[in-house]
Design an enzyme around this catalytic site. Structure first.
Site, mmCIF file in Angstrom:
data_model
loop_
_atom_site.group_PDB
_atom_site.id
_atom_site.type_symbol
_atom_site.label_atom_id
_atom_site.label_comp_id
_atom_site.label_asym_id
_atom_site.label_seq_id
_atom_site.Cartn_x
_atom_site.Cartn_y
_atom_site.Cartn_z
ATOM 1 C CE LYS A 52 41.009 34.879 28.419
ATOM 2 N NZ LYS A 52 40.247 35.294 29.597
ATOM 3 C CD GLN A 96 41.254 36.879 32.800
ATOM 4 O OE1 GLN A 96 41.219 37.014 31.584
ATOM 5 N NE2 GLN A 96 40.947 35.729 33.383
ATOM 6 C CG ASP A 119 34.546 36.822 28.922
ATOM 7 O OD1 ASP A 119 35.055 35.877 28.276
ATOM 8 O OD2 ASP A 119 35.158 37.453 29.799
#
Ligand code: NAD
Length: 289
Positions: A52, A96, A119
């Site tokens: 990422k 994460q 997200d």
């Protein structure tokens, strides 16, 4: 033999589009910024975070990584999120997952400002998705939708069957394809671990999305002739002593002989997830203006 949907190439195209948008924003003095929070030493999580960050660099997005030992307290993590929520140069916050057991994931996700929730996991944003309102779409389902749109695979009136009901992939994917408009208007069925006669239902799918986490779960006999098959799974399997490889949730070798389109693993949905994260971060940065 099915046509391969090249997620890597489409993700690159999206990354280039994002880079151009970042260029425009930088003329206004705005450099989009993403904060990635990593807790513990999970090897897969470390790889995802590294990928990422690399992608951010390619697109001209600033990324900062905040790492914690697996023993970090929930309180400390919540305080960091509060700090990031208030930082002007941080447009997106990504924690994460998975987090260690002693930390309540829901509490952490809910602490992220919905305006920085790139997200798309915050309950407010999930609610907006369900209601069909504009919001940050969860990256993996949004990536799948973009793959279909950009390959000009129509979803309207099609039967989309999603295998898996996770909050990250299965459920939001189903809602996305249910929405009105381009990339939506589908008839959607979700099947999961408690579904009876699962193969009877998957065989009816015009578009089959596998998000299970079980290597090679979807066999050719579970798939309709000419179906479009999207493999979300990322599973590491041993292939010898000290040797492993990544495989999806679909028995690619046999299903690809029957499907009209299929995504490979790796190189299918995975790169798209990252591309959509870049897109969401840039959209978040536009809110600064
Ligand atoms: P999860 O474990 O949270 O959910 C899996 C779902 O599959 C569950 O809802 C469960 O009901 C269903 N399931 C499990 N066993 C089943 C069975 N025998 N029959 C029917 N359904 C069954 O997983 P997730 O987070 O949704 O991830 C699924 C897979 O996708 C994993 O391999 C994960 O690594 C991968 N993934 C990939 C990306 C990407 O960017 N490509 C992103 C997220 C997840």
């Amino acid at each position: 033999m099915a046509n391969l949907i090249d997620g890597k190439a489409i993700a690159e195209q999206i990354t280039n589009e994002v880079r151009a948008e970042v260029g425009e924003l930088s003329k206004k003095g705005i450099i989009p910024g993403l904060a990635v929070v990593l807790v513990g030493e999970n090897p897969a999580s470390k790889v995802y975070v590294r990928n990422k960050q690399k992608a951010c660099e390619k697109a001209g997005i600033t990324s900062i990584k905040i790492s914690y030992e697996a023993t970090v307290s929930e309180k400390e993590l919540l305080e960091k999120i509060c700090e990031l929520n208030n930082k002007k140069e941080v447009d997106g916050i990504l924690v994460q997952l998975p987090l260690p057991k002693h930390i309540d994931e829901n509490k952490i996700i809910s602490a992220i400002s919905p305006l920085k929730d790139v997200d798309g996991f915050h309950p407010e944003n999930v609610g907006k998705l369900v209601l069909g309102q504009k919001t940050f779409l969860p990256c993996t389902p949004a990536g799948i939708q973009q793959l279909l749109i950009r390959k000009e695979i129509a979803t309207a009136g099609k039967h989309v069957v999603v295998i898996g009901r996770s909050n990250i992939v299965g459920k939001p994917a189903a809602f996305l394809f249910l929405q009105k408009g381009i990339g939506g208007d589908a008839t959607v069925t979700i099947v999961h671990s408690r579904t009876k006669n699962l193969a009877e239902i998957t065989k009816q799918a015009d578009i089959l999305i596998a998000a299970i986490g079980v290597p090679n779960f979807v066999k050719a006999e579970m798939v309709k002739e000419e179906a479009v098959v999207i493999d979300v799974g990322i599973n590491r399997v041993e292939i010898g002593e000290n040797e492993s490889k990544l495989v999806g949730d679909v028995d690619f070798e046999n299903v690809s002989k029957k499907a009209s389109f299929i995504t490979p693993v790796p190189g299918g949905v995975g790169p798209m997830t990252i591309a959509m994260l870049l897109k969401n971060t840039t959209e978040a940065a536009k809110l600064r203006v």
